[in-house]
Design an enzyme around this catalytic site. Structure first.
Site, PDB file in Angstrom:
ATOM      1  N   GLY A  40       3.564 -36.053   1.731  1.00  0.00           N
ATOM      2  CA  GLY A  40       3.807 -36.265   3.151  1.00  0.00           C
ATOM      3  C   GLY A  40       2.462 -36.444   3.832  1.00  0.00           C
ATOM      4  CD  GLN A 178       9.796 -38.906  -1.423  1.00  0.00           C
ATOM      5  OE1 GLN A 178      10.789 -39.572  -1.728  1.00  0.00           O
ATOM      6  NE2 GLN A 178       8.573 -39.337  -1.657  1.00  0.00           N
ATOM      7  CG  ASP A 219       2.970 -42.699   4.458  1.00  0.00           C
ATOM      8  OD1 ASP A 219       2.695 -41.583   4.003  1.00  0.00           O
ATOM      9  OD2 ASP A 219       4.135 -43.101   4.608  1.00  0.00           O
TER      10      ASP A 219
HETATM   11  O1  MRU Z   1       5.037 -40.403  -1.009  1.00  0.00           O
HETATM   12  P1  MRU Z   1       5.190 -39.324   0.010  1.00  0.00           P
HETATM   13  O2  MRU Z   1       6.392 -38.476  -0.147  1.00  0.00           O
HETATM   14  O3  MRU Z   1       3.928 -38.546   0.229  1.00  0.00           O
HETATM   15  O4  MRU Z   1       5.503 -40.179   1.285  1.00  0.00           O
HETATM   16  C1  MRU Z   1       4.821 -40.177   2.416  1.00  0.00           C
HETATM   17  C2  MRU Z   1       5.731 -39.764   3.446  1.00  0.00           C
HETATM   18  O5  MRU Z   1       5.831 -38.589   3.624  1.00  0.00           O
HETATM   19  C3  MRU Z   1       6.581 -40.691   4.171  1.00  0.00           C
HETATM   20  O6  MRU Z   1       6.330 -42.016   4.007  1.00  0.00           O
HETATM   21  C4  MRU Z   1       6.675 -40.223   5.600  1.00  0.00           C
HETATM   22  O7  MRU Z   1       7.629 -40.924   6.276  1.00  0.00           O
HETATM   23  C5  MRU Z   1       5.348 -40.287   6.306  1.00  0.00           C
HETATM   24  S1  MRU Z   1       5.154 -38.996   7.458  1.00  0.00           S
HETATM   25  C6  MRU Z   1       5.215 -37.500   6.584  1.00  0.00           C
END
Ligand code: MRU
Length: 339
Positions: A40, A178, A219
């Site tokens: 996240g 997730q 992200d």
């Molecule tokens: O691959 P991850 O689970 O680390 O994914 C990133 C994210 O958490 C999401 O894309 C999310 O929507 C971004 S904000 C926590």
């Protein structure tokens, strides 16, 4: 962080088991980021900041000053897309030029700022939510994905805690699940009614008028307002436009990247194909089990993120307010006086 160790909820074991993982040095923290023990955008950023502080601590103990830049590179190579990781590493690296104490304080400050910004996102984002709204979210952008509150889910939690009824459609978010595992677990603990839906079901529910609002996290936000988020987000944005459903992105300042002119400049992480080919779940009778769920011998592609173009985004919910997804608004938000 305590006595050189970074502590985190082990997200790979949720929702089946709640365990705190301890990372005793920066190598262990890097491994935890890469294998998604911590995941996240915001949580990765906080962990990366503490990893950088661990690098300074370790260099101080061993006297190996060359280890500092190597350590930084190692952290930056764990996951390429989340802007928060690079933001935190840069900040702590700079602070560490003063002293180890400065590096540790900066890492802690980044974690604390993350909570404050997310709380602001919750407050501002909740103005979009009316009583009894049905909201779709993708992936996990709640307390697990941040230090607290979350981004996309913060407005939902804020609304619920202030007396509004909400219902959440939770995309399962293949391949890592997730949504099905983490968002559903969080919503259960918040007492918020919800349903996990298959990743390919959102357009169906939108077409039936069953979704009022979409909120996702981010992200990385590019300077023109394009947004990288968990793979599958783009499809929801396109469907939302077709059915005239507001599509909002929630993100703190640390996720904005003025160095990326547009979404095309955002590096997209490709993860191990095994994450698509295999799934891990709870065995009947207890214990985790990994099984093959695809045709034996087939290969797989596993891009972890996609980019939603700014014109598909109704607005970006930040800690300071809701801004349009335009270059002018993004750049203004990044001005030091507004941060
Ligand atoms: O691959 P991850 O689970 O680390 O994914 C990133 C994210 O958490 C999401 O894309 C999310 O929507 C971004 S904000 C926590």
């Amino acid at each position: 962080m305590n006595r050189g160790s970074v502590f985190m909820i082990d997200q790979n074991r949720l929702p089946f088991e709640f365990r705190i993982a301890e990372c005793r040095n920066h190598l262990e923290t890097c491994r935890a980021i890469r294998d998604m023990t911590v995941r996240g955008a915001g949580a990765i950023g906080a962990a990366a900041g503490f990893a950088m502080a661990q690098v300074f601590l370790e260099a101080d103990r061993t006297g190996d000053k060359y280890g500092i830049d190597n350590g930084r590179r190692l952290i930056e190579n764990t996951r390429p897309t989340a802007r928060d990781l690079f933001y935190a590493v840069e900040q702590v690296y700079r602070a560490g030029q003063e002293s180890v104490r400065h590096a540790l304080d900066k890492a802690q400050q980044i974690a604390t700022d993350n909570i404050r910004e997310a709380e602001g996102i919750g407050r501002h984002g909740s103005t979009l939510i009316r009583d009894n709204m049905k909201i779709l979210t993708h992936c996990n952008a709640g307390w697990l994905g941040f230090v607290d509150w979350g981004s996309a889910l913060a407005p939902v939690y804020f609304s619920k805690r202030n007396g509004k009824e909400v219902y959440v459609f939770v995309d399962e978010t293949r391949p890592r699940g997730q949504g099905a595992r983490l968002t559903a677990w969080e919503l259960s603990h918040e007492g918020i009614p919800h349903a996990i839906i298959p990743d390919n079901a959102a357009a169906y529910f939108m077409s039936r008028g069953e979704i009022d609002l979409v909120i996702v996290g981010a992200d990385r936000v590019a300077a023109n307002g394009d947004v990288a988020n968990k793979i599958g987000t783009l499809g929801k944005a396109l469907a939302a436009r077709e059915y005239k459903i507001p599509f909002y992105v929630a993100a703190p300042l640390s996720t904005f990247d003025p160095a990326c002119a547009s979404g095309l400049d955002i590096p997209i992480e490709y993860r191990d194909p095994d994450e698509v080919l295999y799934q891990t779940g709870l065995k009947e009778g207890g214990g985790l089990e990994r099984i093959l769920v695809c045709n034996p011998g087939s290969s797989a592609l596993n891009p972890a993120f996609d980019v939603t173009p700014a014109p598909l985004i109704s607005g970006i919910i930040t800690g300071q307010g809701i801004i349009p997804a335009t270059p002018e608004a993004v750049m203004k938000y990044l001005e030091p006086s507004s941060a």
